[in-house]
Scaffold this motif. Sequence first.
Motif, PDB file in Angstrom:
ATOM      1  N   LEU A 188       0.948  -1.120   0.047  1.00 37.87           N
ATOM      2  CA  LEU A 188       0.052   0.033   0.128  1.00 37.87           C
ATOM      3  C   LEU A 188       0.977   1.120  -0.125  1.00 37.87           C
ATOM      4  O   LEU A 188       1.725   1.428   0.683  1.00 37.87           O
ATOM      5  CB  LEU A 188      -1.008   0.305   1.351  1.00 37.87           C
ATOM      6  N   VAL A 189       0.550   2.193  -0.996  1.00 35.82           N
ATOM      7  CA  VAL A 189       1.292   3.424  -0.928  1.00 35.82           C
ATOM      8  C   VAL A 189       0.367   4.520  -0.490  1.00 35.82           C
ATOM      9  O   VAL A 189      -0.821   4.639  -1.081  1.00 35.82           O
ATOM     10  CB  VAL A 189       1.923   3.730  -2.370  1.00 35.82           C
ATOM     11  N   VAL A 190       0.684   5.397   0.574  1.00 41.01           N
ATOM     12  CA  VAL A 190      -0.097   6.401   0.905  1.00 41.01           C
ATOM     13  C   VAL A 190       0.448   7.930   0.608  1.00 41.01           C
ATOM     14  O   VAL A 190       1.763   7.996   1.002  1.00 41.01           O
ATOM     15  CB  VAL A 190      -0.274   6.322   2.563  1.00 41.01           C
ATOM     16  N   ILE A 191      -0.223   8.619  -0.135  1.00 41.68           N
ATOM     17  CA  ILE A 191       0.399   9.781  -0.630  1.00 41.68           C
ATOM     18  C   ILE A 191      -0.126  10.985   0.204  1.00 41.68           C
ATOM     19  O   ILE A 191      -1.523  11.207   0.247  1.00 41.68           O
ATOM     20  CB  ILE A 191       0.270  10.078  -2.259  1.00 41.68           C
ATOM     21  N   GLY A 192       0.778  11.620   0.902  1.00 42.35           N
ATOM     22  CA  GLY A 192       0.523  12.708   1.879  1.00 42.35           C
ATOM     23  C   GLY A 192       0.219  13.994   1.366  1.00 42.35           C
ATOM     24  O   GLY A 192      -0.949  14.267   1.377  1.00 42.35           O
ATOM     25  N   PRO A 193       1.268  14.636   0.609  1.00 42.13           N
ATOM     26  CA  PRO A 193       0.850  16.001   0.113  1.00 42.13           C
ATOM     27  C   PRO A 193       0.203  16.162  -1.281  1.00 42.13           C
ATOM     28  O   PRO A 193       0.208  15.015  -2.002  1.00 42.13           O
ATOM     29  CB  PRO A 193       2.315  16.305  -0.068  1.00 42.13           C
ATOM     30  N   GLU A 194      -0.176  17.180  -1.584  1.00 40.60           N
ATOM     31  CA  GLU A 194      -0.890  17.314  -2.632  1.00 40.60           C
ATOM     32  C   GLU A 194      -0.193  17.564  -4.132  1.00 40.60           C
ATOM     33  O   GLU A 194      -0.630  16.874  -4.924  1.00 40.60           O
ATOM     34  CB  GLU A 194      -1.878  18.497  -2.618  1.00 40.60           C
ATOM     35  N   ALA A 195       0.937  17.806  -3.893  1.00 39.13           N
ATOM     36  CA  ALA A 195       1.835  18.075  -5.122  1.00 39.13           C
ATOM     37  C   ALA A 195       1.841  16.810  -6.023  1.00 39.13           C
ATOM     38  O   ALA A 195       1.811  16.710  -7.045  1.00 39.13           O
ATOM     39  CB  ALA A 195       3.004  18.681  -4.890  1.00 39.13           C
TER      40      ALA A 195
ATOM     41  N   LEU B 176      -0.216  -1.394  -8.160  1.00 37.89           N
ATOM     42  CA  LEU B 176       0.077  -1.115  -6.643  1.00 37.89           C
ATOM     43  C   LEU B 176      -1.312  -0.434  -6.005  1.00 37.89           C
ATOM     44  O   LEU B 176      -2.209  -0.027  -6.572  1.00 37.89           O
ATOM     45  CB  LEU B 176       1.133  -0.202  -6.463  1.00 37.89           C
ATOM     46  N   ALA B 177      -1.725  -0.954  -4.824  1.00 38.93           N
ATOM     47  CA  ALA B 177      -2.917  -0.226  -4.095  1.00 38.93           C
ATOM     48  C   ALA B 177      -2.291   1.291  -3.578  1.00 38.93           C
ATOM     49  O   ALA B 177      -1.466   1.221  -2.953  1.00 38.93           O
ATOM     50  CB  ALA B 177      -3.190  -0.974  -2.949  1.00 38.93           C
ATOM     51  N   VAL B 178      -3.158   2.172  -4.018  1.00 39.43           N
ATOM     52  CA  VAL B 178      -2.837   3.504  -3.739  1.00 39.43           C
ATOM     53  C   VAL B 178      -3.774   4.154  -2.988  1.00 39.43           C
ATOM     54  O   VAL B 178      -4.759   4.381  -3.455  1.00 39.43           O
ATOM     55  CB  VAL B 178      -2.283   4.424  -4.896  1.00 39.43           C
ATOM     56  N   PHE B 179      -3.696   4.767  -1.894  1.00 43.34           N
ATOM     57  CA  PHE B 179      -4.527   5.600  -1.046  1.00 43.34           C
ATOM     58  C   PHE B 179      -4.241   6.977  -1.758  1.00 43.34           C
ATOM     59  O   PHE B 179      -3.205   7.856  -1.292  1.00 43.34           O
ATOM     60  CB  PHE B 179      -4.354   5.610   0.344  1.00 43.34           C
TER      61      PHE B 179
ATOM     62  N   THR C 213     -10.260   1.353   0.592  1.00 43.19           N
ATOM     63  CA  THR C 213     -10.435   2.462  -0.066  1.00 43.19           C
ATOM     64  C   THR C 213      -9.791   2.498  -1.466  1.00 43.19           C
ATOM     65  O   THR C 213     -10.402   2.429  -2.403  1.00 43.19           O
ATOM     66  CB  THR C 213      -9.972   3.838   0.343  1.00 43.19           C
ATOM     67  N   ALA C 214      -8.471   2.055  -1.423  1.00 47.37           N
ATOM     68  CA  ALA C 214      -7.576   1.694  -2.738  1.00 47.37           C
ATOM     69  C   ALA C 214      -8.214   0.726  -3.481  1.00 47.37           C
ATOM     70  O   ALA C 214      -8.230   0.325  -4.675  1.00 47.37           O
ATOM     71  CB  ALA C 214      -6.356   1.434  -2.431  1.00 47.37           C
ATOM     72  N   GLU C 215      -8.740  -0.445  -2.560  1.00 50.72           N
ATOM     73  CA  GLU C 215      -9.147  -1.778  -3.351  1.00 50.72           C
ATOM     74  C   GLU C 215     -10.803  -1.654  -3.749  1.00 50.72           C
ATOM     75  O   GLU C 215     -11.335  -2.701  -4.062  1.00 50.72           O
ATOM     76  CB  GLU C 215      -8.863  -3.012  -2.631  1.00 50.72           C
ATOM     77  N   ASN C 216     -11.343  -0.505  -3.627  1.00 51.24           N
ATOM     78  CA  ASN C 216     -12.824  -0.178  -4.135  1.00 51.24           C
ATOM     79  C   ASN C 216     -13.692  -1.251  -3.233  1.00 51.24           C
ATOM     80  O   ASN C 216     -14.741  -1.816  -3.744  1.00 51.24           O
ATOM     81  CB  ASN C 216     -13.167  -0.357  -5.499  1.00 51.24           C
ATOM     82  N   ARG C 217     -13.517  -1.272  -1.977  1.00 55.85           N
ATOM     83  CA  ARG C 217     -14.315  -2.094  -1.049  1.00 55.85           C
ATOM     84  C   ARG C 217     -14.729  -1.434   0.397  1.00 55.85           C
ATOM     85  O   ARG C 217     -15.017  -2.152   1.212  1.00 55.85           O
ATOM     86  CB  ARG C 217     -13.706  -3.531  -0.738  1.00 55.85           C
TER      87      ARG C 217
ATOM     88  N   GLY D 190      -9.918   8.176  -2.123  1.00 55.41           N
ATOM     89  CA  GLY D 190      -9.268   8.882  -1.135  1.00 55.41           C
ATOM     90  C   GLY D 190      -9.848   9.738  -0.230  1.00 55.41           C
ATOM     91  O   GLY D 190     -10.831   9.469   0.092  1.00 55.41           O
ATOM     92  N   VAL D 191      -9.097  10.648   0.423  1.00 55.43           N
ATOM     93  CA  VAL D 191      -9.873  11.589   1.234  1.00 55.43           C
ATOM     94  C   VAL D 191     -10.176  12.806   0.708  1.00 55.43           C
ATOM     95  O   VAL D 191      -9.480  13.391  -0.130  1.00 55.43           O
ATOM     96  CB  VAL D 191      -8.895  11.877   2.780  1.00 55.43           C
ATOM     97  N   LEU D 192     -11.323  13.178   0.977  1.00 52.00           N
ATOM     98  CA  LEU D 192     -11.822  14.442   0.445  1.00 52.00           C
ATOM     99  C   LEU D 192     -12.137  15.556   1.567  1.00 52.00           C
ATOM    100  O   LEU D 192     -12.771  15.126   2.376  1.00 52.00           O
ATOM    101  CB  LEU D 192     -13.136  14.306  -0.537  1.00 52.00           C
ATOM    102  N   TYR D 193     -11.653  16.665   1.591  1.00 53.61           N
ATOM    103  CA  TYR D 193     -11.312  17.650   2.577  1.00 53.61           C
ATOM    104  C   TYR D 193     -12.040  18.819   1.985  1.00 53.61           C
ATOM    105  O   TYR D 193     -11.661  19.569   0.923  1.00 53.61           O
ATOM    106  CB  TYR D 193      -9.880  17.854   2.869  1.00 53.61           C
TER     107      TYR D 193
END
Length: 430
Positions: A65-72, A87-90, A310-314, A265-268
């Motif tokens: 699992l890859v979690v991408i923190g910043p927006e850029a 790869l599974a990505v958040f 979330t990354a795996e659509n479940r 992902g997360v929607l703020y």
Amino acid sequence: MNILLLGSGGREHALAWKLAQSRLCTKLFAAPGNPGIADHAELAALDAADHAAVLAFCEAQRIGLVVIGPEAPLVDGLADSLRSAGLAVFGPSRFAAQLEGSKAFTKELCERHAIPTAAFARVAAEAEALAALDRFSIPVVIKADGLAAGKGVTVAMTRAEADAAVRDIFSGRFGEAGAEAVIEEFLEGEEVSFFAITDGHTVVPFGSAQDHKRVGDGDSGPNTGGMGAYSPARVLTPLLEGEALERIVLPTVRGMAQEGMPYSGVLYAGLMLTPQGVKLIEYNCRFGDPECQVLMLRLEDDLAEIMLATAENRLAALPVPRLSPDPALTVVIAAEGYPGTPLKGGAITGIAAAEALGAKVFQAGTACEGEALIACGGRVLNVTARGATVSEAQVLAYRAVDAIRYPGGFCRRDIGWREVARERAEPAGR
């Protein structure tokens, strides 16, 4: 499984702290990380802009699992590059990340899907922008269209300030982010942040928060990336949260899917509570900073499990994430000179003493110099505490702030002031 977290700020320290507690996490890597993140993860010297290098690292380390923190990196399409390799990505795709990467994109999406937001004009040149200002009342909001590192937004209280903001954007100061601009109606009301997790189909609420953008006490001085936050923001009542979900977040997720850009992902959602109802100010496509710090302190479920689903659509297979009813509050300790040119190199001690008082100190702009921890950024530390009330969390956080020794730092002394005032005004025994 092995997890890779990308980023180096206080937000990423909070995410690392929570991910490392997951039953799913065999080993956590962070790139590039910071000294605080190193307490929870093995740091890697990776540049998120080098997609091939990130992919090679994931393959070599068997990342699940890859979690991408910043927006850029999200706006740059890193999630797409990794997903194309299986790869599974958040985090959202490049197209979906336009919700943060282009303010005009979001405003036009709102227009197409009848999502309540401020009236606006999209402009591509200085003369066009100055002419468009004639259609707006003062105060008025002027924004560079693209990512401008938390800058590029002016709330102009006079026409002269508005004209100057337009000229500033089109001067080239913000690079590509200022190629276009958005002029917006000024919204009256109280601002609040609402978070949701979505896999593009299922949407679940993930709490609320209130940030403090101005550098000085009493919301004075220039805007910053955030000087502190608390969660939950009770001003976003259950009724108003339902309104935000039904009229803003759900139509956005459905609209993105209909237009071939499913959001994952997360929607703020930055919201304004106006007399006419809840309206969208803007979206971010990642956890806020410092809002993430208070959300992670309240989260009672397994973060990695939520992100992987979330990354795996479940996401529909999981229960709605549980957040503690106890409020959390975070105080940002910033370097002298912030938000201008921060003074770097100041030594920091006392973090262990602060945490012994019950707080959690998330590191943001720090580095190691030999055995010493030093400041190397604008926002340096996030001192975070939880209590039965916001007032109690505030007392605990500032007690911990006072245990830290950082001569080159400063902080606001009134984080949470709106909610503290509301709590004090409530009838005794409520």
